[in-house]
Design a protein around this motif. Structure first.
Motif, PDB file in Angstrom:
ATOM      1  N   TYR A 168     -35.454  33.698  -1.998  1.00  0.00           N
ATOM      2  CA  TYR A 168     -34.233  32.966  -1.669  1.00  0.00           C
ATOM      3  C   TYR A 168     -33.462  33.666  -0.563  1.00  0.00           C
ATOM      4  N   GLY A 169     -33.475  34.980  -0.571  1.00  0.00           N
ATOM      5  CA  GLY A 169     -32.827  35.732   0.503  1.00  0.00           C
ATOM      6  C   GLY A 169     -33.445  35.428   1.850  1.00  0.00           C
ATOM      7  N   TRP A 170     -34.774  35.405   1.916  1.00  0.00           N
ATOM      8  CA  TRP A 170     -35.455  35.083   3.169  1.00  0.00           C
ATOM      9  C   TRP A 170     -35.196  33.644   3.597  1.00  0.00           C
ATOM     10  N   MET A 171     -35.077  32.729   2.636  1.00  0.00           N
ATOM     11  CA  MET A 171     -34.756  31.344   2.976  1.00  0.00           C
ATOM     12  C   MET A 171     -33.383  31.257   3.638  1.00  0.00           C
ATOM     13  N   ILE A 172     -32.419  31.983   3.092  1.00  0.00           N
ATOM     14  CA  ILE A 172     -31.073  31.973   3.664  1.00  0.00           C
ATOM     15  C   ILE A 172     -31.087  32.578   5.056  1.00  0.00           C
ATOM     16  N   ILE A 173     -31.789  33.699   5.211  1.00  0.00           N
ATOM     17  CA  ILE A 173     -31.866  34.365   6.516  1.00  0.00           C
ATOM     18  C   ILE A 173     -32.552  33.465   7.539  1.00  0.00           C
ATOM     19  N   SER A 174     -33.635  32.794   7.141  1.00  0.00           N
ATOM     20  CA  SER A 174     -34.356  31.939   8.094  1.00  0.00           C
ATOM     21  C   SER A 174     -33.517  30.729   8.502  1.00  0.00           C
ATOM     22  N   ARG A 175     -32.768  30.163   7.568  1.00  0.00           N
ATOM     23  CA  ARG A 175     -31.907  29.029   7.922  1.00  0.00           C
ATOM     24  C   ARG A 175     -30.781  29.474   8.854  1.00  0.00           C
ATOM     25  N   LEU A 176     -30.215  30.640   8.591  1.00  0.00           N
ATOM     26  CA  LEU A 176     -29.170  31.168   9.468  1.00  0.00           C
ATOM     27  C   LEU A 176     -29.731  31.443  10.859  1.00  0.00           C
ATOM     28  N   ALA A 177     -30.912  32.058  10.926  1.00  0.00           N
ATOM     29  CA  ALA A 177     -31.536  32.345  12.220  1.00  0.00           C
ATOM     30  C   ALA A 177     -31.841  31.046  12.978  1.00  0.00           C
ATOM     31  N   GLY A 178     -32.312  30.029  12.286  1.00  0.00           N
ATOM     32  CA  GLY A 178     -32.586  28.749  12.923  1.00  0.00           C
ATOM     33  C   GLY A 178     -31.325  28.094  13.456  1.00  0.00           C
ATOM     34  N   THR A 179     -30.251  28.184  12.702  1.00  0.00           N
ATOM     35  CA  THR A 179     -28.972  27.627  13.149  1.00  0.00           C
ATOM     36  C   THR A 179     -28.462  28.359  14.377  1.00  0.00           C
ATOM     37  N   LEU A 180     -28.528  29.689  14.364  1.00  0.00           N
ATOM     38  CA  LEU A 180     -28.075  30.475  15.517  1.00  0.00           C
ATOM     39  C   LEU A 180     -28.930  30.198  16.748  1.00  0.00           C
ATOM     40  N   LEU A 181     -30.237  30.102  16.561  1.00  0.00           N
ATOM     41  CA  LEU A 181     -31.119  29.792  17.681  1.00  0.00           C
ATOM     42  C   LEU A 181     -30.805  28.412  18.260  1.00  0.00           C
ATOM     43  N   ALA A 182     -30.567  27.451  17.394  1.00  0.00           N
ATOM     44  CA  ALA A 182     -30.218  26.105  17.862  1.00  0.00           C
ATOM     45  C   ALA A 182     -28.919  26.121  18.661  1.00  0.00           C
ATOM     46  N   GLN A 183     -27.954  26.905  18.226  1.00  0.00           N
ATOM     47  CA  GLN A 183     -26.690  26.996  18.954  1.00  0.00           C
ATOM     48  C   GLN A 183     -26.882  27.652  20.317  1.00  0.00           C
ATOM     49  N   LEU A 184     -27.739  28.652  20.378  1.00  0.00           N
ATOM     50  CA  LEU A 184     -27.999  29.319  21.649  1.00  0.00           C
ATOM     51  C   LEU A 184     -28.725  28.409  22.643  1.00  0.00           C
ATOM     52  N   LEU A 185     -29.588  27.557  22.137  1.00  0.00           N
ATOM     53  CA  LEU A 185     -30.380  26.687  23.007  1.00  0.00           C
ATOM     54  C   LEU A 185     -29.708  25.360  23.325  1.00  0.00           C
ATOM     55  N   LEU A 186     -28.639  25.023  22.636  1.00  0.00           N
ATOM     56  CA  LEU A 186     -28.023  23.706  22.784  1.00  0.00           C
ATOM     57  C   LEU A 186     -27.591  23.411  24.215  1.00  0.00           C
ATOM     58  N   VAL A 187     -26.764  24.248  24.796  1.00  0.00           N
ATOM     59  CA  VAL A 187     -26.237  23.974  26.134  1.00  0.00           C
ATOM     60  C   VAL A 187     -27.327  24.056  27.203  1.00  0.00           C
ATOM     61  N   PRO A 188     -28.157  25.119  27.232  1.00  0.00           N
ATOM     62  CA  PRO A 188     -29.200  25.143  28.264  1.00  0.00           C
ATOM     63  C   PRO A 188     -30.162  23.949  28.192  1.00  0.00           C
ATOM     64  N   LEU A 189     -30.540  23.551  27.004  1.00  0.00           N
ATOM     65  CA  LEU A 189     -31.455  22.412  26.886  1.00  0.00           C
ATOM     66  C   LEU A 189     -30.764  21.090  27.203  1.00  0.00           C
ATOM     67  N   ALA A 190     -29.476  20.985  26.904  1.00  0.00           N
ATOM     68  CA  ALA A 190     -28.739  19.779  27.277  1.00  0.00           C
ATOM     69  C   ALA A 190     -28.639  19.674  28.800  1.00  0.00           C
ATOM     70  N   LEU A 191     -28.392  20.786  29.473  1.00  0.00           N
ATOM     71  CA  LEU A 191     -28.344  20.779  30.937  1.00  0.00           C
ATOM     72  C   LEU A 191     -29.709  20.442  31.529  1.00  0.00           C
ATOM     73  N   TRP A 192     -30.763  21.011  30.960  1.00  0.00           N
ATOM     74  CA  TRP A 192     -32.119  20.718  31.434  1.00  0.00           C
ATOM     75  C   TRP A 192     -32.457  19.244  31.236  1.00  0.00           C
ATOM     76  N   LEU A 193     -32.099  18.712  30.063  1.00  0.00           N
ATOM     77  CA  LEU A 193     -32.370  17.308  29.788  1.00  0.00           C
ATOM     78  C   LEU A 193     -31.601  16.411  30.757  1.00  0.00           C
ATOM     79  N   GLY A 194     -30.359  16.775  31.045  1.00  0.00           N
ATOM     80  CA  GLY A 194     -29.577  16.018  32.016  1.00  0.00           C
ATOM     81  C   GLY A 194     -30.214  16.046  33.392  1.00  0.00           C
TER      82      GLY A 194
END
Length: 75
Positions: free
Chosen positions: A45-71
């Motif tokens: 369960y600890g690893w599940m929480i860590i992986s979900r947090l890491a996925g959320t942080l990665l998504a936040q980091l990639l949001l703006v650059p990928l939105a600009l690229w898509l545009g």
């Protein structure tokens, strides 16, 4: 654009339900029967929480650059 958000969330929910939840249910059952240690279950369960947090942080980091690229690609 909002339609793609719903589609992505729907696919993610289905994948979570089909791939992750059954494994956690089996591990929970084995822990209740005494076939698996409580420490192992807590670790999972600890690893599940860590992986979900890491996925959320990665998504936040990639949001703006990928939105600009898509545009750029679409425009």
């Amino acid at each position: 654009m909002s339609m793609s958000s719903g589609l992505i969330n729907g696919v993610a929910t289905v994948l979570l339900t089909l791939l992750i939840d059954p494994r956690l249910a089996v591990l929970s059952e084995k822990t209740l029967r005494g076939e698996l240690s409580l420490n192992r279950m807590n670790s999972m369960y600890g690893w599940m929480i860590i992986s979900r947090l890491a996925g959320t942080l990665l998504a936040q980091l990639l949001l703006v650059p990928l939105a600009l690229w898509l545009g750029w690609v679409m425009g």
